[in-house]
Design a protein around this motif. Structure first.
Motif, PDB file in Angstrom:
ATOM      1  N   LEU A  58    -101.350  17.329 -23.222  1.00  0.00           N
ATOM      2  CA  LEU A  58    -102.308  16.721 -24.146  1.00  0.00           C
ATOM      3  C   LEU A  58    -102.729  17.748 -25.191  1.00  0.00           C
ATOM      4  CD1 LEU A  58    -104.474  14.787 -21.533  1.00  0.00           C
ATOM      5  CD2 LEU A  58    -102.718  13.841 -23.020  1.00  0.00           C
ATOM      6  N   LYS A  59    -101.838  18.020 -26.111  1.00  0.00           N
ATOM      7  CA  LYS A  59    -102.064  19.019 -27.140  1.00  0.00           C
ATOM      8  C   LYS A  59    -102.160  18.343 -28.498  1.00  0.00           C
ATOM      9  CE  LYS A  59    -100.043  23.187 -29.237  1.00  0.00           C
ATOM     10  NZ  LYS A  59     -98.890  24.103 -29.246  1.00  0.00           N
ATOM     11  N   VAL A  60    -103.165  18.731 -29.273  1.00  0.00           N
ATOM     12  CA  VAL A  60    -103.398  18.149 -30.596  1.00  0.00           C
ATOM     13  C   VAL A  60    -103.314  19.258 -31.630  1.00  0.00           C
ATOM     14  CG1 VAL A  60    -104.999  16.895 -32.078  1.00  0.00           C
ATOM     15  CG2 VAL A  60    -104.889  16.372 -29.622  1.00  0.00           C
ATOM     16  N   ASN A  61    -102.332  19.166 -32.524  1.00  0.00           N
ATOM     17  CA  ASN A  61    -102.201  20.151 -33.587  1.00  0.00           C
ATOM     18  C   ASN A  61    -103.213  19.858 -34.691  1.00  0.00           C
ATOM     19  OD1 ASN A  61    -100.091  21.595 -32.410  1.00  0.00           O
ATOM     20  ND2 ASN A  61     -98.541  20.229 -33.264  1.00  0.00           N
ATOM     21  N   LEU A  62    -103.869  20.898 -35.161  1.00  0.00           N
ATOM     22  CA  LEU A  62    -104.864  20.768 -36.225  1.00  0.00           C
ATOM     23  C   LEU A  62    -104.350  21.301 -37.546  1.00  0.00           C
ATOM     24  CD1 LEU A  62    -108.003  21.919 -34.182  1.00  0.00           C
ATOM     25  CD2 LEU A  62    -107.163  19.591 -34.549  1.00  0.00           C
ATOM     26  N   SER A  63    -103.118  21.791 -37.544  1.00  0.00           N
ATOM     27  CA  SER A  63    -102.478  22.249 -38.781  1.00  0.00           C
ATOM     28  C   SER A  63    -101.009  21.892 -38.700  1.00  0.00           C
ATOM     29  CB  SER A  63    -102.654  23.765 -38.961  1.00  0.00           C
ATOM     30  OG  SER A  63    -102.017  24.469 -37.911  1.00  0.00           O
ATOM     31  N   PRO A  64    -100.348  21.696 -39.849  1.00  0.00           N
ATOM     32  CA  PRO A  64     -98.942  21.274 -39.837  1.00  0.00           C
ATOM     33  C   PRO A  64     -98.029  22.212 -39.065  1.00  0.00           C
ATOM     34  CG  PRO A  64     -99.870  21.015 -42.037  1.00  0.00           C
ATOM     35  CD  PRO A  64    -100.893  21.750 -41.233  1.00  0.00           C
ATOM     36  N   ASP A  65     -98.297  23.513 -39.104  1.00  0.00           N
ATOM     37  CA  ASP A  65     -97.416  24.459 -38.411  1.00  0.00           C
ATOM     38  C   ASP A  65     -97.803  24.668 -36.945  1.00  0.00           C
ATOM     39  OD1 ASP A  65     -99.756  25.874 -38.669  1.00  0.00           O
ATOM     40  OD2 ASP A  65     -98.850  27.620 -39.658  1.00  0.00           O
ATOM     41  N   SER A  67    -100.341  26.210 -35.708  1.00  0.00           N
ATOM     42  CA  SER A  67    -101.065  27.452 -35.416  1.00  0.00           C
ATOM     43  C   SER A  67    -102.521  27.185 -35.047  1.00  0.00           C
ATOM     44  CB  SER A  67    -101.001  28.397 -36.613  1.00  0.00           C
ATOM     45  OG  SER A  67    -101.615  27.818 -37.752  1.00  0.00           O
ATOM     46  N   LYS A  68    -103.055  26.047 -35.480  1.00  0.00           N
ATOM     47  CA  LYS A  68    -104.396  25.615 -35.089  1.00  0.00           C
ATOM     48  C   LYS A  68    -104.235  24.386 -34.191  1.00  0.00           C
ATOM     49  CE  LYS A  68    -106.927  27.136 -39.232  1.00  0.00           C
ATOM     50  NZ  LYS A  68    -105.871  27.985 -39.776  1.00  0.00           N
ATOM     51  N   TYR A  69    -104.787  24.438 -32.978  1.00  0.00           N
ATOM     52  CA  TYR A  69    -104.611  23.333 -32.045  1.00  0.00           C
ATOM     53  C   TYR A  69    -105.680  23.398 -30.963  1.00  0.00           C
ATOM     54  CZ  TYR A  69    -102.750  26.780 -28.746  1.00  0.00           C
ATOM     55  OH  TYR A  69    -102.610  27.863 -27.910  1.00  0.00           O
ATOM     56  N   PHE A  70    -105.807  22.309 -30.231  1.00  0.00           N
ATOM     57  CA  PHE A  70    -106.556  22.360 -28.981  1.00  0.00           C
ATOM     58  C   PHE A  70    -105.794  21.565 -27.934  1.00  0.00           C
ATOM     59  CE2 PHE A  70    -108.380  18.467 -30.797  1.00  0.00           C
ATOM     60  CZ  PHE A  70    -108.443  17.617 -29.703  1.00  0.00           C
ATOM     61  N   ARG A  71    -106.011  21.929 -26.670  1.00  0.00           N
ATOM     62  CA  ARG A  71    -105.338  21.277 -25.557  1.00  0.00           C
ATOM     63  C   ARG A  71    -106.347  20.945 -24.469  1.00  0.00           C
ATOM     64  NH1 ARG A  71    -100.472  23.292 -21.418  1.00  0.00           N
ATOM     65  NH2 ARG A  71    -100.434  21.334 -20.257  1.00  0.00           N
ATOM     66  N   ILE A  72    -106.180  19.800 -23.844  1.00  0.00           N
ATOM     67  CA  ILE A  72    -107.043  19.353 -22.749  1.00  0.00           C
ATOM     68  C   ILE A  72    -106.194  19.217 -21.482  1.00  0.00           C
ATOM     69  CG2 ILE A  72    -108.606  17.556 -21.922  1.00  0.00           C
ATOM     70  CD1 ILE A  72    -109.017  16.742 -24.847  1.00  0.00           C
ATOM     71  N   ILE A  73    -106.683  19.770 -20.369  1.00  0.00           N
ATOM     72  CA  ILE A  73    -106.032  19.623 -19.070  1.00  0.00           C
ATOM     73  C   ILE A  73    -107.063  19.058 -18.102  1.00  0.00           C
ATOM     74  CG2 ILE A  73    -104.804  20.782 -17.201  1.00  0.00           C
ATOM     75  CD1 ILE A  73    -104.022  22.967 -19.153  1.00  0.00           C
ATOM     76  N   ASN A  74    -106.688  18.017 -17.390  1.00  0.00           N
ATOM     77  CA  ASN A  74    -107.579  17.366 -16.431  1.00  0.00           C
ATOM     78  C   ASN A  74    -106.824  17.206 -15.107  1.00  0.00           C
ATOM     79  OD1 ASN A  74    -108.683  13.987 -15.936  1.00  0.00           O
ATOM     80  ND2 ASN A  74    -109.715  15.819 -15.248  1.00  0.00           N
ATOM     81  N   TRP A  75    -107.467  17.566 -13.995  1.00  0.00           N
ATOM     82  CA  TRP A  75    -106.780  17.409 -12.713  1.00  0.00           C
ATOM     83  C   TRP A  75    -107.754  17.100 -11.575  1.00  0.00           C
ATOM     84  CZ3 TRP A  75    -107.791  22.053 -14.945  1.00  0.00           C
ATOM     85  CH2 TRP A  75    -108.261  23.113 -14.155  1.00  0.00           C
ATOM     86  N   HIS A  76    -107.202  16.400 -10.578  1.00  0.00           N
ATOM     87  CA  HIS A  76    -107.920  16.105  -9.335  1.00  0.00           C
ATOM     88  C   HIS A  76    -107.002  16.451  -8.169  1.00  0.00           C
ATOM     89  CE1 HIS A  76    -110.871  14.011 -11.716  1.00  0.00           C
ATOM     90  NE2 HIS A  76    -110.020  13.063 -12.073  1.00  0.00           N
ATOM     91  N   TYR A 113    -108.815  24.427 -24.144  1.00  0.00           N
ATOM     92  CA  TYR A 113    -108.683  25.684 -24.879  1.00  0.00           C
ATOM     93  C   TYR A 113    -108.122  25.404 -26.271  1.00  0.00           C
ATOM     94  CZ  TYR A 113    -103.655  25.902 -23.623  1.00  0.00           C
ATOM     95  OH  TYR A 113    -102.319  25.657 -23.464  1.00  0.00           O
ATOM     96  N   ALA A 114    -108.437  26.285 -27.199  1.00  0.00           N
ATOM     97  CA  ALA A 114    -108.048  26.067 -28.590  1.00  0.00           C
ATOM     98  C   ALA A 114    -107.837  27.402 -29.272  1.00  0.00           C
ATOM     99  CB  ALA A 114    -109.117  25.267 -29.326  1.00  0.00           C
ATOM    100  N   GLN A 115    -106.991  27.375 -30.305  1.00  0.00           N
ATOM    101  CA  GLN A 115    -106.765  28.546 -31.143  1.00  0.00           C
ATOM    102  C   GLN A 115    -106.955  28.159 -32.610  1.00  0.00           C
ATOM    103  OE1 GLN A 115    -102.805  30.061 -29.660  1.00  0.00           O
ATOM    104  NE2 GLN A 115    -103.977  31.951 -29.489  1.00  0.00           N
TER     105      GLN A 115
END
Length: 489
Positions: A58-65, A67-76, A113-115
């Motif tokens: 579940l990763k969402v890019n915030l820039s075309p390349d 380099s800017k993104y955030f990712r969500i991890i969920n677990w049980h 987490y995000a960069q």
């Protein structure tokens, strides 16, 4: 007869999961009636295909390349378990229970987490752990309800240059060993031995620390070091509450904690963006690492060397007592390799040695997702009650832990599931047990992972033989059978 029913129930769950994983052909249909004139052929029915690898999830890019993104991890991780309790255990006070069959939440977490770019990293991790019907909650008068959702990690990191990143906050850049930095998403065995987190919920917050750290990689050498504030603990402890010559955590400890872990990677290099070390790569990497680590906290422990006087002073800290440094060293080795790429077989092994110094005769009993809240004996001075499934997990002395697993060929469970049997052994030799003439600790695990979609969706069936130290001179082994159901996205 009751034990047989439990075993049959667990076997049925695992069999049903394996059957569900088989590829089901599409239902057969009737052939079309002959047409009076030629017609175009109908489109072919799609045939089942192999699962697409999870990749970045579940990763969402915030820039075309990207380099800017955030990712969500969920677990049980859900445990369905049969446990033969330690002698004298009670489900709740006044309700003796020889054995337990229960369902519990071992972990329920969310990680983000995000960069902003490769130089900046932010991590937020929160969730709950160890909730069952009788414990893990904070409901008033109802100890199993409404568990506390708390922050596991909240850290920021900056890349100074190629070989150095620095970070701060509530972090998991732990020292001591690879397994002290373990990811809970891809264990080989069903869980960690807990001897890998020897200060858990004492001077740390669920194996996390508040402080600053530095990490990096120079060639094949990987390192992480940190300086942290120990959490205030044992605030009800005084020299008067201690057994004679048995150490406990010092309630007046204000010295920094220092720790580090260093590893040399002989084969493939592992990702080190996040601190979580992989337990099994399932044949996707060839990894051979050796590592060593440490933890040190000055005056973290204290003890009372003499018997209590007949009359206690108004201030118990005027009694003679000693402080002790807390020091831990470790060395470990990790090996993971594909064996036959066509068949998909792989082998994983890990071994670690710990040397603990908590002060004289310190021993701590721990029971994972303990099914009992009362009863049990206190046969080991200062170690806590041996209720439910608790046993001596850490103490002044040394410990060994080893595990090995084999990923069987692809066709064993059909095209949609994989089978990975494993075995693990935990051994502890602690000064506090020697002092009362008790035998060394040995815990045996035997189990198998049914990987429905790699580590992202799996079932783990584990049998454990655990020592009951209710009578330290006559130790009996109690069985635990656990079915863990896990999904992470």
């Amino acid at each position: 007869m009751q034990h047989v029913r439990y075993a049959l129930a667990v076997s049925a769950l695992l069999t049903a999961a394996g059957a569900a994983a088989q590829v089901q052909p599409p239902p057969a249909g009737n052939p079309p009636a002959p047409a009076p004139a030629p017609q175009a052929a109908p489109p072919a029915t799609a045939s089942p295909t192999e699962s697409v690898p999870y990749g970045a999830g579940l990763k969402v890019n915030l820039s075309p390349d990207g380099s800017k993104y955030f990712r969500i991890i969920n677990w049980h991780q859900v445990w369905t378990r049969y446990n033969r309790n330690n002698t004298g255990s009670q489900h709740v006070a006044g309700d003796p229970q020889d054995n337990t069959f229960d369902v519990g939440l071992r972990r329920s977490r969310v990680l983000l987490y995000a960069q902003l770019n490769p130089r900046f990293l932010i991590v937020t991790h929160f969730g709950i752990n160890n909730q069952n019907a009788v414990s893990g909650g904070v409901g008033i008068g109802d100890p199993g309800k409404k568990p506390q959702l708390f922050v596991h990690e909240a850290m920021v990191e900056y890349k100074v240059f190629k070989y150095l990143n620095i970070g701060a906050g509530l972090h998991y850049q732990n020292g001591i060993s690879r397994m002290t930095r373990a990811s809970t998403l891809n264990f080989l065995a069903y869980d960690a031995p807990i001897s890998n987190w020897p200060t858990i919920e004492k001077i740390d917050q669920f194996a996390r620390w508040m402080g600053i750290y530095a990490k990096g990689r120079i060639g094949k050498f990987d390192y992480a070091v940190s300086m942290n504030d120990p959490y205030a603990t044992s605030q009800t402890a005084t020299p008067a509450t201690l057994p004679t010559n048995v150490a406990d955590y010092n309630p007046r400890n204000s010295h920094k904690t220092y720790q580090g872990y260093f590893a040399y990677e002989f084969l493939d290099q592992e990702a080190n963006l996040l601190p979580y070390q992989v337990g099994s790569y399932l044949g996707t990497k060839r990894v051979f690492n050796i590592g060593a680590g440490f933890l040190f906290n000055k005056d973290a422990m204290f003890s009372r060397p003499n018997a209590l006087p007949n009359t206690l002073p108004q201030d118990p800290f005027t009694l003679p007592y000693k402080t002790h440094n807390l020091g831990i060293l470790s060395a470990d080795v990790f090996f993971d390799t594909p064996l036959n790429k066509d068949a998909g077989t792989a082998f994983t092994a890990y071994g670690v040695y710990y040397n603990y110094n908590f002060g004289p005769n310190y021993v701590r009993n721990i029971g994972l997702l303990n099914p009992s809240t009362a009863g049990g004996s206190a046969a080991i001075p200062g170690a806590g009650t041996l209720r439910g499934n608790a046993y001596p997990v850490v103490g002044t002395g040394s410990a060994l832990y080893g595990q090995a697993g084999y990923l069987l060929p692809k066709n064993v469970l059909g095209e949609k599931a994989r089978l990975q049997p494993y075995a693990a052994w935990q051994h502890g030799r602690y000064e506090g047990l020697d002092a009362i003439g008790a035998k060394n600790v040995n815990v045996y695990d035997l189990g198998a992972n049914v990987l429905l979609d790699g580590h992202n969706a799996k079932l783990t069936l584990n049998y454990r033989a655990r020592p009951d130290y209710s009578n330290p001179q006559d130790i009996n082994y109690r069985p635990e059978v656990t079915l863990q159901t896990m999904i992470f996205l």
